[in-house]
Write an enzyme that holds these catalytic residues in place. Sequence first.
Site, mmCIF file in Angstrom:
data_model
loop_
_atom_site.group_PDB
_atom_site.id
_atom_site.type_symbol
_atom_site.label_atom_id
_atom_site.label_comp_id
_atom_site.label_asym_id
_atom_site.label_seq_id
_atom_site.Cartn_x
_atom_site.Cartn_y
_atom_site.Cartn_z
ATOM 1 C CG LEU A 54 -2.061 -1.083 1.069
ATOM 2 C CD1 LEU A 54 -2.994 -1.041 2.266
ATOM 3 C CD2 LEU A 54 -2.868 -0.891 -0.217
ATOM 4 C CB THR A 78 3.224 -1.658 8.019
ATOM 5 O OG1 THR A 78 4.621 -1.843 7.786
ATOM 6 C CG2 THR A 78 3.002 -0.922 9.310
ATOM 7 C CB SER A 172 5.774 2.439 -17.109
ATOM 8 O OG SER A 172 6.357 3.721 -17.235
ATOM 9 C CE LYS A 226 8.613 0.357 -15.828
ATOM 10 N NZ LYS A 226 9.049 0.438 -14.509
ATOM 11 C CG HIS A 229 9.557 1.884 -20.280
ATOM 12 N ND1 HIS A 229 9.813 2.398 -19.022
ATOM 13 C CD2 HIS A 229 8.615 2.693 -20.820
ATOM 14 C CE1 HIS A 229 9.057 3.463 -18.820
ATOM 15 N NE2 HIS A 229 8.320 3.664 -19.898
ATOM 16 C CG ASN A 230 12.360 1.737 -16.125
ATOM 17 O OD1 ASN A 230 11.271 1.749 -16.694
ATOM 18 N ND2 ASN A 230 12.464 1.685 -14.823
ATOM 19 C CD GLU A 233 11.674 6.645 -17.076
ATOM 20 O OE1 GLU A 233 10.795 5.795 -17.308
ATOM 21 O OE2 GLU A 233 12.003 6.979 -15.926
ATOM 22 N NE ARG A 489 40.552 -10.058 -29.687
ATOM 23 C CZ ARG A 489 40.008 -11.177 -30.126
ATOM 24 N NH1 ARG A 489 39.810 -11.348 -31.413
ATOM 25 N NH2 ARG A 489 39.654 -12.117 -29.289
ATOM 26 C CG HIS A 495 43.342 -13.454 -29.101
ATOM 27 N ND1 HIS A 495 42.945 -14.343 -28.140
ATOM 28 C CD2 HIS A 495 44.015 -12.465 -28.451
ATOM 29 C CE1 HIS A 495 43.337 -13.909 -26.964
ATOM 30 N NE2 HIS A 495 44.004 -12.784 -27.129
ATOM 31 C CE1 TYR A 523 45.552 -12.663 -21.726
ATOM 32 C CE2 TYR A 523 45.877 -12.312 -24.077
ATOM 33 C CZ TYR A 523 45.940 -11.855 -22.784
ATOM 34 O OH TYR A 523 46.371 -10.584 -22.537
HETATM 35 P P1 NBP Z 1 8.083 1.116 -2.542
HETATM 36 O O1 NBP Z 1 9.030 0.656 -3.585
HETATM 37 O O2 NBP Z 1 8.466 2.244 -1.674
HETATM 38 O O3 NBP Z 1 7.712 -0.148 -1.621
HETATM 39 C C1 NBP Z 1 6.830 0.010 -0.541
HETATM 40 C C2 NBP Z 1 6.118 -1.283 -0.251
HETATM 41 O O4 NBP Z 1 7.055 -2.356 -0.088
HETATM 42 C C3 NBP Z 1 5.335 -1.185 1.053
HETATM 43 O O5 NBP Z 1 4.178 -1.937 0.912
HETATM 44 C C4 NBP Z 1 6.299 -1.808 2.046
HETATM 45 O O6 NBP Z 1 5.656 -2.324 3.187
HETATM 46 C C5 NBP Z 1 6.852 -2.943 1.209
HETATM 47 N N1 NBP Z 1 8.084 -3.510 1.720
HETATM 48 C C6 NBP Z 1 9.311 -2.979 1.873
HETATM 49 BR BR1 NBP Z 1 9.756 -1.230 1.515
HETATM 50 N N2 NBP Z 1 10.219 -3.823 2.366
HETATM 51 C C7 NBP Z 1 9.542 -4.955 2.544
HETATM 52 C C8 NBP Z 1 9.916 -6.231 3.029
HETATM 53 N N3 NBP Z 1 11.167 -6.497 3.377
HETATM 54 N N4 NBP Z 1 8.968 -7.189 3.108
HETATM 55 C C9 NBP Z 1 7.702 -6.926 2.733
HETATM 56 N N5 NBP Z 1 7.275 -5.739 2.253
HETATM 57 C C10 NBP Z 1 8.180 -4.766 2.151
HETATM 58 O O7 NBP Z 1 6.637 1.440 -3.166
HETATM 59 P P2 NBP Z 1 6.199 2.038 -4.571
HETATM 60 O O8 NBP Z 1 6.957 3.278 -4.896
HETATM 61 O O9 NBP Z 1 4.730 2.083 -4.536
HETATM 62 O O10 NBP Z 1 6.671 0.935 -5.611
HETATM 63 C C11 NBP Z 1 6.184 -0.390 -5.602
HETATM 64 C C12 NBP Z 1 6.914 -1.176 -6.673
HETATM 65 O O11 NBP Z 1 6.593 -0.600 -7.944
HETATM 66 C C13 NBP Z 1 8.427 -1.125 -6.557
HETATM 67 O O12 NBP Z 1 8.988 -2.322 -7.020
HETATM 68 C C14 NBP Z 1 8.809 0.000 -7.490
HETATM 69 O O13 NBP Z 1 10.123 -0.124 -7.977
HETATM 70 C C15 NBP Z 1 7.785 -0.169 -8.597
HETATM 71 N N6 NBP Z 1 7.463 1.043 -9.347
HETATM 72 C C16 NBP Z 1 7.405 2.244 -8.724
HETATM 73 C C17 NBP Z 1 7.079 3.388 -9.458
HETATM 74 C C18 NBP Z 1 6.974 4.739 -8.791
HETATM 75 O O14 NBP Z 1 6.817 5.731 -9.517
HETATM 76 N N7 NBP Z 1 7.017 4.814 -7.474
HETATM 77 C C19 NBP Z 1 6.805 3.272 -10.827
HETATM 78 C C20 NBP Z 1 6.844 2.011 -11.425
HETATM 79 C C21 NBP Z 1 7.172 0.904 -10.673
HETATM 80 P P3 NBP Z 1 5.580 -1.426 4.517
HETATM 81 O O15 NBP Z 1 4.496 -0.452 4.298
HETATM 82 O O16 NBP Z 1 5.293 -2.421 5.561
HETATM 83 O O17 NBP Z 1 6.932 -0.770 4.687
#
Ligand code: NBP
Length: 525
Positions: A54, A78, A172, A226, A229-230, A233, A489, A495, A523
């Site tokens: 969340l 959490t 994305s 993806k 894509h990044n 970007e 080489r 080589h 080598y």
């Molecule tokens: P975050 O990448 O900040 O992750 C937050 C979530 O991961 C929370 O639910 C948190 O739980 C959980 N979490 C963490 Br941190 N460590 C954990 C662990 N050891 N075990 C279980 N849960 C854990 O959130 P986000 O920015 O919404 O991104 C989510 C995913 O989407 C990531 O992989 C991110 O790379 C990808 N993404 C992000 C974006 C962007 O613009 N933000 C865009 C595209 C993709 P908690 O609440 O209990 O700490």
Amino acid sequence: MCHVCCFSIGVDPDTGKNCTDKVHRYILVVAHHQIFRSRNNVIMAVADIGLIGLAVMGQNLILNMNDHGFVVCAFNRTVEKVDRFLANEAKGTKIVGAHSLKEMVSKLKKPRRVMMLVKAGQAVDSFIDQLVPLLDNGDIIIDGGNSEYTDTRRRCLTLKDKGILYVGSGVSGGEDGARYGPSLMPGGAPEAWPHIKNIFQGICAKADGEPCCDWVGEDGAGHYVKMVHNGIEYGDMQLICEAYHLMKDALGMSPDEMSKVMTEWNKGELDSFLIEISANILKFKDTDGQPLVEKIRDAAGQKGTGKWTAISALDYGVPVTLIGESVFARCLSALQQERVEASKQLKGPASTKYSGNKQEFIESIRQALYASKIVSYAQGFMLLREAAKIFNWTLNYGGIALMWRGGCIIRSVFLGKIKEAFDKNPHITNLILDDFFHQAIDNCQEKWRHTVATAVTLGIPTPCFSTALAFYDGYRSARLPANLIQAQRDYFGAHTYELLENPGKFIHTDWTGHGGTVSSTTYQA
Ligand code: NBP
């Protein structure tokens, strides 16, 4: 008699009378069962999908799914965040919550669909480990985070053995995309696609009415696409920065002026999200009325996906030079203090000012940006093609261009042209050989060269404009100096080399007269 007991024996609790009407008796018994089930914590499977995580992406994706009529069950490590979400953002919606994974799974319709949007890496493996014992054969786990494609391949294989369908999906578009329509790039177990297609194509962005989401391919293909894509970007962002640098230093333009130029560019072939936001950023004022952008420390951060693309390109031997340079440009920017010190000692040209016609040079920069962008996308698709060969993926390149056409950070009008190119010829060796792009580069070539040459003369770094041009010149060269490399080489390491007239046959020469005739097989240099 309490309502439950009345229902159980077919007595109307309001009148206390035995009910003789068959239908009514049936309704009473069903009501009895429902109350019995809820009193005994037997939970009804009401949700179309469970979503774990969340944070910003998870919450917005859940709200998006809810808007499209899907019932989502939310969970988070959490657990208090679940209640907070239900009481605030999700208030008044059909979204339900769970305080444990077991509770979440029990609320899901079958086949169960569970999507994770959590931090990539160990958190994903940990949730998978906890979920597997709770799921049945044919249930689906989806990872929507930025996981490495190698992890997704491993997870797909492991879960296949356990009867679970695993999907790694690129997501994305950031916060806004997740809320109102992201670009989605799902890949993994193909049997999962029919069960998630409605949700994915329902919530994703649409470009000209078409969903920016389709099945990408097997195992890690979704996350690979993806990742590329990044990488693209990173390249697009660096190209825009080089244009900004030239306008600022060579032409002495103010942020407001540059904003106006980019707003104009956004009306033509460079029309894209990143140009649009750059124009907005440049005109944005801090509370003191000064442009905020000029107060920001010039040290770029990175989370790794650009680097992964460059590593993958090196691993598979594909010259994705522009993305590589864009990653290194961020690395160089991060040495900010070192650069400040070096700037006091290392001299460049006497002037960084352009003395020619300002409007003409702005147009040269635009054309350099456009031509370089074409090269960058061509390189990105070269990498996808090579990865598809290595991993045996059947990638639909036009479909990928369409997935990126809307919703995501690199969305642009230009991607429509890439889709057209692949629709015309799905097997085209390289995008720059497509008539449209070939012609576009031809049109820009002179000004592109002028821009790079001017940047070099004035001492303004344009690593991506320059590497794109070097790639273009290399790719169009029938003969490169690699013959000398082969000779070197063979000279120092035996080589071997091939002769032009006899390709495929490797020979060794004793270049010094005192070397042996044995060639090297191990080598590497
Ligand atoms: P975050 O990448 O900040 O992750 C937050 C979530 O991961 C929370 O639910 C948190 O739980 C959980 N979490 C963490 Br941190 N460590 C954990 C662990 N050891 N075990 C279980 N849960 C854990 O959130 P986000 O920015 O919404 O991104 C989510 C995913 O989407 C990531 O992989 C991110 O790379 C990808 N993404 C992000 C974006 C962007 O613009 N933000 C865009 C595209 C993709 P908690 O609440 O209990 O700490």
